[in-house]
Design a protein around this motif. Structure first.
Motif, mmCIF file in Angstrom:
data_model
loop_
_atom_site.group_PDB
_atom_site.id
_atom_site.type_symbol
_atom_site.label_atom_id
_atom_site.label_comp_id
_atom_site.label_asym_id
_atom_site.label_seq_id
_atom_site.Cartn_x
_atom_site.Cartn_y
_atom_site.Cartn_z
ATOM 1 N N THR A 63 -6.882 0.208 -1.757
ATOM 2 C CA THR A 63 -7.472 1.047 -0.715
ATOM 3 C C THR A 63 -8.541 1.932 -1.339
ATOM 4 N N THR A 117 -1.431 1.149 5.383
ATOM 5 C CA THR A 117 -2.556 1.460 4.511
ATOM 6 C C THR A 117 -2.424 2.773 3.761
ATOM 7 N N VAL A 154 -7.819 -4.560 2.593
ATOM 8 C CA VAL A 154 -6.872 -4.346 3.692
ATOM 9 C C VAL A 154 -7.073 -5.405 4.766
#
Length: 307
Positions: free
Chosen positions: A137, A208, A217
């Motif tokens: 992320t 996430t 993602v």
């Protein structure tokens, strides 16, 4: 095969009277997995009846609204005479910080607490028939999301065709469905591919944590049953979302649409939308036509096994 998701905390960095800091509990077939552990998570677990028998905690990053519930939860587990080990999975180079937090105030848990550093793009935990994988992320610090991915399931068993081939009703049906060839009384051999269809995908859930919308993602969430995505801001705070390493609801919606997910849960809601959180939902729905909602504390979602 049950999989229930309970949203324990859905606020942004500042909690409100209606939203606690980040925490999501997944109960899969009785195994409880906790994703992030913001302040007060243990009380939310009591309030919403999730049970405390968690086996693994997955930490997306070390900002306080995602980890400050750890010392209280660990101490409560200790007070309840826990003996089973607890695994905490954390980003790289954060083991010592989490260890210090778990031992806050000099507390020494009476059960093993095992802290594992895991890198994005790896497997944090391999269960009997599923994995929890890490996902890269983009936040303001070392961060990662998680994807719970079940193994593929066997294809459908064609009982009628098996009987036509002379397979007797009974244990040989099961052996064929499990991928094993069987020999009939007349010496013929029936193979699984003759009576079992193509394998079917298991369920997929992606969480996430805090992030900008990123390709990793999107890739991890391809055809996911549920995507739980950062949606801290509305369109009017797009610049602030970029500055602080968060996503807008619209950006989350666009990513969900590209990934082809079934359901999108918007979370990490900024306190500025305490009275107008439906706005986030509306903006995401303008670009994503699947099931989309702003998650609320205490909300539960059941993810059925796909047909």
């Amino acid at each position: 095969m049950s999989m229930r998701v309970t949203f324990l905390g859905t606020s942004g960095a500042i909690p409100t009277t209606q939203r606690a800091p980040s925490a999501v509990l997944v109960n899969r077939e009785g195994e409880r997995l906790l994703f992030d552990c913001g302040e007060g998570t243990q009380r939310q677990m009591m309030r919403y009846g999730t049970g405390f028998d968690i086996s693994h905690i997955f930490v997306t990053h070390l900002h306080g609204d995602h980890i400050l519930g750890l010392p209280g939860l660990v101490q409560s587990l200790d007070f309840n005479d826990r003996t089973d080990a607890l695994a905490i999975h954390v980003p790289p180079r954060s083991r010592e910080d989490i260890r210090d937090l778990v031992h806050a105030g000099g507390h020494q848990p009476g059960f093993p607490v095992r802290i594992h550093e895991v890198s994005p793009g790896s497997v944090a935990y391999a269960g009997d028939d599923f994995e929890v994988r890490t996902v890269q992320t983009d936040h303001r610090t070392r961060s990662m999301g998680f994807a719970l991915v079940e193994d593929d399931r066997p294809g459908r068993f064609d009982r009628e065709h098996a009987e036509e081939l002379g397979v007797p009703v009974g244990p040989k049906f099961g052996r064929l469905h499990e991928g094993e060839s069987v020999e009939l009384d007349d010496g013929r051999v029936v193979h699984p591919e003759q009576v079992v269809g193509d394998s079917r995908p298991g369920r997929r859930l992606v969480y996430t944590g805090d992030t900008r919308p990123v390709d990793a993602v999107e890739d991890a969430a391809a055809d996911a049953n549920l995507l739980i995505h950062d949606a801290t801001f509305a369109d009017d705070e797009d610049a602030r979302a970029r500055q602080t390493g968060h996503s807008t609801a619209r950006e989350a919606g666009r990513l969900a649409a590209r990934a082809g997910v079934d359901r999108l849960a918007l979370t990490h809601v900024s306190s500025r939308y305490a009275a107008d959180w439906k706005r986030l939902e509306r903006e995401a729905r303008e670009v994503f036509d699947g099931d989309c909602f702003v998650a609320s504390d205490g909300q539960t979602i059941d993810i059925p096994v796909p047909e």
